[in-house]
Structures are given as C-alpha cells and as structure tokens.
Design a protein around this motif. Structure first.
Motif, PDB file in Angstrom:
ATOM      1  N   SER A   1       0.963  -0.996  -0.206  1.00 47.45           N
ATOM      2  CA  SER A   1      -0.549  -0.334  -0.400  1.00 47.45           C
ATOM      3  C   SER A   1       0.705   1.361   0.426  1.00 47.45           C
ATOM      4  N   THR A   2       1.749   1.373   0.957  1.00 48.40           N
ATOM      5  CA  THR A   2       3.169   2.035   0.819  1.00 48.40           C
ATOM      6  C   THR A   2       3.991   1.557   0.408  1.00 48.40           C
ATOM      7  N   LEU A   3       4.848   2.015  -0.477  1.00 51.66           N
ATOM      8  CA  LEU A   3       7.020   2.520  -0.473  1.00 51.66           C
ATOM      9  C   LEU A   3       7.348   3.056  -0.970  1.00 51.66           C
ATOM     10  N   TYR A   4       8.558   3.327  -0.894  1.00 51.57           N
ATOM     11  CA  TYR A   4      10.148   4.590  -0.093  1.00 51.57           C
ATOM     12  C   TYR A   4       9.693   4.935  -1.969  1.00 51.57           C
ATOM     13  N   CYS A   5       9.415   6.602  -1.982  1.00 51.80           N
ATOM     14  CA  CYS A   5       9.723   6.783  -3.704  1.00 51.80           C
ATOM     15  C   CYS A   5      11.132   7.104  -3.432  1.00 51.80           C
TER      16      CYS A   5
ATOM     17  N   CYS B   1      10.817  11.389  -4.164  1.00 54.64           N
ATOM     18  CA  CYS B   1       9.635  12.501  -3.722  1.00 54.64           C
ATOM     19  C   CYS B   1      10.840  12.240  -2.176  1.00 54.64           C
ATOM     20  N   ARG B   2      11.838  11.084  -2.201  1.00 54.17           N
ATOM     21  CA  ARG B   2      12.008  10.788  -1.362  1.00 54.17           C
ATOM     22  C   ARG B   2      11.395  11.677   0.255  1.00 54.17           C
ATOM     23  N   ALA B   3      10.755   9.697  -0.132  1.00 52.78           N
ATOM     24  CA  ALA B   3       9.611   9.732   0.951  1.00 52.78           C
ATOM     25  C   ALA B   3       8.896   8.560   0.945  1.00 52.78           C
ATOM     26  N   THR B   4       8.246   7.778   1.942  1.00 47.46           N
ATOM     27  CA  THR B   4       7.285   7.216   1.682  1.00 47.46           C
ATOM     28  C   THR B   4       6.213   7.056   1.178  1.00 47.46           C
ATOM     29  N   THR B   5       5.226   6.877   0.214  1.00 41.10           N
ATOM     30  CA  THR B   5       4.096   7.502  -0.601  1.00 41.10           C
ATOM     31  C   THR B   5       3.410   6.335  -1.012  1.00 41.10           C
ATOM     32  N   PRO B   6       1.127   6.429  -0.573  1.00 41.84           N
ATOM     33  CA  PRO B   6       0.912   5.398  -1.014  1.00 41.84           C
ATOM     34  C   PRO B   6       1.428   5.212  -2.674  1.00 41.84           C
ATOM     35  N   VAL B   7       1.270   3.972  -2.942  1.00 44.49           N
ATOM     36  CA  VAL B   7       1.096   3.687  -4.343  1.00 44.49           C
ATOM     37  C   VAL B   7      -0.097   2.907  -5.102  1.00 44.49           C
TER      38      VAL B   7
ATOM     39  N   GLU C   1       1.036 -13.244 -14.209  1.00 48.33           N
ATOM     40  CA  GLU C   1       1.606 -11.821 -14.419  1.00 48.33           C
ATOM     41  C   GLU C   1       2.684 -10.601 -13.655  1.00 48.33           C
ATOM     42  N   ILE C   2       2.560 -10.265 -14.474  1.00 45.59           N
ATOM     43  CA  ILE C   2       3.787  -8.722 -13.600  1.00 45.59           C
ATOM     44  C   ILE C   2       3.356  -7.256 -12.984  1.00 45.59           C
ATOM     45  N   PHE C   3       3.294  -7.073 -12.212  1.00 42.23           N
ATOM     46  CA  PHE C   3       2.464  -5.228 -12.285  1.00 42.23           C
ATOM     47  C   PHE C   3       3.461  -4.892 -11.413  1.00 42.23           C
ATOM     48  N   ASP C   4       2.795  -2.990 -11.785  1.00 43.18           N
ATOM     49  CA  ASP C   4       4.479  -2.594 -11.699  1.00 43.18           C
ATOM     50  C   ASP C   4       3.169  -1.497 -10.364  1.00 43.18           C
ATOM     51  N   TYR C   5       4.303  -0.807  -9.482  1.00 45.31           N
ATOM     52  CA  TYR C   5       3.661  -0.280  -8.802  1.00 45.31           C
ATOM     53  C   TYR C   5       4.517   1.333  -9.238  1.00 45.31           C
ATOM     54  N   LEU C   6       3.213   2.389  -9.621  1.00 47.57           N
ATOM     55  CA  LEU C   6       3.900   3.961  -9.076  1.00 47.57           C
ATOM     56  C   LEU C   6       3.898   4.773  -7.822  1.00 47.57           C
ATOM     57  N   CYS C   7       4.353   5.200  -7.379  1.00 44.48           N
ATOM     58  CA  CYS C   7       4.010   6.058  -6.517  1.00 44.48           C
ATOM     59  C   CYS C   7       2.924   7.450  -6.807  1.00 44.48           C
ATOM     60  N   GLY C   8       1.888   7.490  -5.645  1.00 45.08           N
ATOM     61  CA  GLY C   8       0.660   7.913  -5.887  1.00 45.08           C
ATOM     62  C   GLY C   8       1.212   9.452  -6.295  1.00 45.08           C
ATOM     63  N   GLU C   9       2.361  10.081  -5.611  1.00 41.09           N
ATOM     64  CA  GLU C   9       2.801  11.046  -5.896  1.00 41.09           C
ATOM     65  C   GLU C   9       3.224  11.868  -7.013  1.00 41.09           C
ATOM     66  N   CYS C  10       3.614  11.009  -7.638  1.00 42.26           N
ATOM     67  CA  CYS C  10       4.565  12.041  -9.035  1.00 42.26           C
ATOM     68  C   CYS C  10       4.733  11.520  -9.724  1.00 42.26           C
ATOM     69  N   GLY C  11       4.012  10.213  -9.376  1.00 48.05           N
ATOM     70  CA  GLY C  11       3.826   8.337 -10.587  1.00 48.05           C
ATOM     71  C   GLY C  11       4.706   7.892 -11.097  1.00 48.05           C
ATOM     72  N   SER C  12       5.749   8.114 -11.105  1.00 48.47           N
ATOM     73  CA  SER C  12       7.217   7.155 -11.042  1.00 48.47           C
ATOM     74  C   SER C  12       7.100   5.080 -10.283  1.00 48.47           C
ATOM     75  N   SER C  13       7.746   5.210 -11.053  1.00 53.83           N
ATOM     76  CA  SER C  13       7.722   3.361 -10.630  1.00 53.83           C
ATOM     77  C   SER C  13       8.610   2.948  -9.863  1.00 53.83           C
TER      78      SER C  13
END
Length: 94
Positions: free
Chosen positions: A25-29, A32-38, A50-62
C-alpha cells in the motif's frame, strides 16, 4: 555409536500462507524521498505469470514490481470466500 541417535527429528513448522500473496500500500519513492501511497498497474501478462508495476501516488514514477504466478493466482482464488448472491424481494410502496 551416534550420540544423536536417540533424539527426535525436529519438526518443521508449517508454511505460513498468509504472506504468500500480498500487495503493497506504501513504498519508498526515490524522487519524492519519502514513503508514499502506491497504485498497482498490470504491466505484462505471460502464460505462467502476471507482472504488476507499483507507481508512486505523488509523482507517478515506478517504485517496484510484483509477480504473480498462475499457481499463486489459483490458490488465492480458492482461498477467497465464495460470495453468496442474496435476492431481496422488492415490495411495492402503497
């Protein structure tokens, strides 16, 4: 004579299945240099996984990936409680 001959074999603990299939539900970006919702996005569908990608909820980066094999997917579906359809009769308003 083996001194350990009379010892009972160690019992192996049963595998803990509650952590076999989970989603973050949250990972380090890094950006953003922070733990954000993904948000999880399906990246690739293969015959065996199946391969899923986690995207930062703040900036959208993988920020990570997750693979789900066909066996894990089948097991998760089998463990999911069956949803019962309940039909509620409608009454007319008078």
């Amino acid at each position: 004579m083996n001194p350990h001959q009379h010892e009972q074999p160690q019992q192996q603990r049963p595998q803990q299945s509650q952590f076999e299939n989970f989603t973050a539900s949250t990972l380090y970006c890094e950006k953003c240099r922070a733990t954000t919702p993904v948000h999880e996005r399906l990246l690739l569908v293969l015959p065996d996984k199946e391969i899923f990608d986690y995207l930062c909820g703040e900036c959208g980066s993988s920020v990570g990936q997750r693979e789900v094999t066909t066996g894990e997917k089948t097991m998760a579906a089998a463990m999911e409680p069956q949803r019962r359809q309940v039909r509620i009769p409608l009454r007319s308003l008078r």
